[in-house]
Scaffold this motif. Structure first.
Motif, PDB file in Angstrom:
ATOM      1  N   UNK A  97       6.641  -4.133   9.078  1.00  0.00           N
ATOM      2  CA  UNK A  97       5.777  -3.869  10.243  1.00  0.00           C
ATOM      3  C   UNK A  97       6.585  -3.396  11.442  1.00  0.00           C
ATOM      4  N   UNK A  98       7.899  -3.593  11.403  1.00  0.00           N
ATOM      5  CA  UNK A  98       8.745  -3.222  12.531  1.00  0.00           C
ATOM      6  C   UNK A  98       9.525  -1.930  12.294  1.00  0.00           C
ATOM      7  N   UNK A  99       9.045  -1.132  11.350  1.00  0.00           N
ATOM      8  CA  UNK A  99       9.655   0.189  11.150  1.00  0.00           C
ATOM      9  C   UNK A  99       9.675   0.877  12.507  1.00  0.00           C
ATOM     10  N   UNK A 100      10.832   1.331  12.959  1.00  0.00           N
ATOM     11  CA  UNK A 100      10.890   1.963  14.280  1.00  0.00           C
ATOM     12  C   UNK A 100       9.996   3.202  14.355  1.00  0.00           C
ATOM     13  N   UNK A 101       9.231   3.294  15.431  1.00  0.00           N
ATOM     14  CA  UNK A 101       8.384   4.464  15.628  1.00  0.00           C
ATOM     15  C   UNK A 101       9.251   5.636  16.066  1.00  0.00           C
ATOM     16  N   UNK A 102       8.686   6.817  15.983  1.00  0.00           N
ATOM     17  CA  UNK A 102       9.405   8.023  16.403  1.00  0.00           C
ATOM     18  C   UNK A 102       9.825   7.913  17.870  1.00  0.00           C
ATOM     19  N   UNK A 103       8.917   7.391  18.688  1.00  0.00           N
ATOM     20  CA  UNK A 103       9.199   7.245  20.117  1.00  0.00           C
ATOM     21  C   UNK A 103      10.311   6.228  20.364  1.00  0.00           C
ATOM     22  N   UNK A 104      10.289   5.108  19.636  1.00  0.00           N
ATOM     23  CA  UNK A 104      11.335   4.096  19.792  1.00  0.00           C
ATOM     24  C   UNK A 104      12.700   4.657  19.416  1.00  0.00           C
ATOM     25  N   UNK A 105      12.750   5.402  18.327  1.00  0.00           N
ATOM     26  CA  UNK A 105      14.016   5.997  17.889  1.00  0.00           C
ATOM     27  C   UNK A 105      14.524   6.954  18.965  1.00  0.00           C
ATOM     28  N   UNK A 106      13.613   7.724  19.535  1.00  0.00           N
ATOM     29  CA  UNK A 106      13.998   8.676  20.579  1.00  0.00           C
ATOM     30  C   UNK A 106      14.590   7.952  21.792  1.00  0.00           C
ATOM     31  N   UNK A 107      13.942   6.869  22.222  1.00  0.00           N
ATOM     32  CA  UNK A 107      14.415   6.101  23.377  1.00  0.00           C
ATOM     33  C   UNK A 107      15.766   5.445  23.066  1.00  0.00           C
ATOM     34  N   UNK A 108      15.904   4.897  21.869  1.00  0.00           N
ATOM     35  CA  UNK A 108      17.160   4.261  21.469  1.00  0.00           C
ATOM     36  C   UNK A 108      18.305   5.280  21.406  1.00  0.00           C
ATOM     37  N   UNK A 109      18.026   6.444  20.823  1.00  0.00           N
ATOM     38  CA  UNK A 109      19.057   7.487  20.726  1.00  0.00           C
ATOM     39  C   UNK A 109      19.446   8.002  22.113  1.00  0.00           C
ATOM     40  N   UNK A 120      24.275  -4.435  26.917  1.00  0.00           N
ATOM     41  CA  UNK A 120      23.301  -4.572  28.003  1.00  0.00           C
ATOM     42  C   UNK A 120      21.865  -4.627  27.473  1.00  0.00           C
ATOM     43  N   UNK A 121      21.692  -4.324  26.179  1.00  0.00           N
ATOM     44  CA  UNK A 121      20.361  -4.375  25.577  1.00  0.00           C
ATOM     45  C   UNK A 121      19.994  -5.805  25.178  1.00  0.00           C
ATOM     46  N   UNK A 122      18.701  -6.061  25.094  1.00  0.00           N
ATOM     47  CA  UNK A 122      18.233  -7.357  24.597  1.00  0.00           C
ATOM     48  C   UNK A 122      18.583  -7.452  23.113  1.00  0.00           C
ATOM     49  N   UNK A 123      18.540  -8.650  22.563  1.00  0.00           N
ATOM     50  CA  UNK A 123      18.848  -8.856  21.144  1.00  0.00           C
ATOM     51  C   UNK A 123      17.923  -8.026  20.253  1.00  0.00           C
ATOM     52  N   UNK A 124      16.635  -7.973  20.634  1.00  0.00           N
ATOM     53  CA  UNK A 124      15.652  -7.236  19.837  1.00  0.00           C
ATOM     54  C   UNK A 124      15.962  -5.736  19.837  1.00  0.00           C
ATOM     55  N   UNK A 125      16.360  -5.217  20.991  1.00  0.00           N
ATOM     56  CA  UNK A 125      16.691  -3.795  21.078  1.00  0.00           C
ATOM     57  C   UNK A 125      17.953  -3.464  20.293  1.00  0.00           C
ATOM     58  N   UNK A 126      18.933  -4.369  20.350  1.00  0.00           N
ATOM     59  CA  UNK A 126      20.161  -4.147  19.566  1.00  0.00           C
ATOM     60  C   UNK A 126      19.845  -4.175  18.078  1.00  0.00           C
ATOM     61  N   UNK A 127      18.969  -5.104  17.668  1.00  0.00           N
ATOM     62  CA  UNK A 127      18.554  -5.152  16.272  1.00  0.00           C
ATOM     63  C   UNK A 127      17.893  -3.826  15.892  1.00  0.00           C
ATOM     64  N   UNK A 128      16.949  -3.384  16.720  1.00  0.00           N
ATOM     65  CA  UNK A 128      16.208  -2.160  16.419  1.00  0.00           C
ATOM     66  C   UNK A 128      17.144  -0.948  16.374  1.00  0.00           C
ATOM     67  N   UNK A 129      18.187  -0.966  17.200  1.00  0.00           N
ATOM     68  CA  UNK A 129      19.167   0.127  17.207  1.00  0.00           C
ATOM     69  C   UNK A 129      19.829   0.230  15.828  1.00  0.00           C
ATOM     70  N   UNK A 130      20.298  -0.892  15.298  1.00  0.00           N
ATOM     71  CA  UNK A 130      20.957  -0.881  13.981  1.00  0.00           C
ATOM     72  C   UNK A 130      19.948  -0.659  12.859  1.00  0.00           C
ATOM     73  N   UNK A 131      18.797  -1.279  12.986  1.00  0.00           N
ATOM     74  CA  UNK A 131      17.728  -1.176  11.991  1.00  0.00           C
ATOM     75  C   UNK A 131      17.309   0.277  11.825  1.00  0.00           C
ATOM     76  N   UNK A 132      17.207   0.991  12.936  1.00  0.00           N
ATOM     77  CA  UNK A 132      16.744   2.382  12.905  1.00  0.00           C
ATOM     78  C   UNK A 132      17.775   3.331  12.299  1.00  0.00           C
TER      79      UNK A 132
END
Length: 165
Positions: A97-109, A120-132
């Motif tokens: 359910x947490x597959x990164x969306x296109x928009x999330x990937x764009x913001x992370x990149x 400086x990112x939250x734990x969830x954002x750092x996770x999503x960065x590696x996950x993506x």
């Protein structure tokens, strides 16, 4: 979502309730609050922590990650290796359910492109960065879910033989 049944009170029924003490006029004249939020808006969370994900999604992700009790590295490695001993199938299904969306990937990149520190990112954002960054992420998780549920699926398809003695 549960149904909420209610009946409006008549003016003579509010005596002795909180509704009798509320000053509607004062509340309506209070300072206006800007409730418009840009999806691209970066929210600073805590001391020097930046949140890029939607707050509800980040909260749900935090809850899900807490349940498994594994590090980001362990989770990502388990997905790369299709390791269902490290990641139980029910957790893999939750992560889908947490597959990164296109928009999330764009913001992370974009965050990464600007060479901002990942700390400086939250734990969830750092996770999503590696996950993506996992190649063919959804396909890998779908395969893991299929493998993890295979024996149960076979049992459901196997006809039950009725032996009469």
């Amino acid at each position: 979502m549960p149904v909420f049944n209610w009946v409006a009170l008549k003016p003579n029924q509010i005596n002795g309730t909180v509704f009798n003490e509320i000053d509607d006029e004062r509340i309506l004249e209070g300072p206006s609050i800007d409730v418009t939020i840009s999806k691209q808006k970066v929210i600073h969370k805590g001391p020097n922590k930046v949140a890029l994900l939607d707050s509800n999604r980040a909260k749900n992700l935090a809850i899900t990650l807490r349940k498994v009790g594994k590090t980001t590295e362990e989770i990502c490695k388990a997905i790369q290796l299709f390791d269902l001993r490290t990641l139980p199938v029910d957790f893999v299904e939750c992560l889908m359910r947490f597959q990164p969306t296109e928009n999330e990937v764009k913001v992370l990149r974009q965050f990464e492109k600007e060479r901002k520190p990942l700390e400086s990112l939250t734990d969830e954002d750092r996770f999503m960065m590696q996950f993506s960054k996992i190649e063919r992420l959804m396909q890998k998780m779908t395969i893991m879910a299929f493998i993890g549920n295979f024996s149960e699926s076979v049992q459901m398809l196997t006809p039950v033989t009725n032996t009469v003695s």
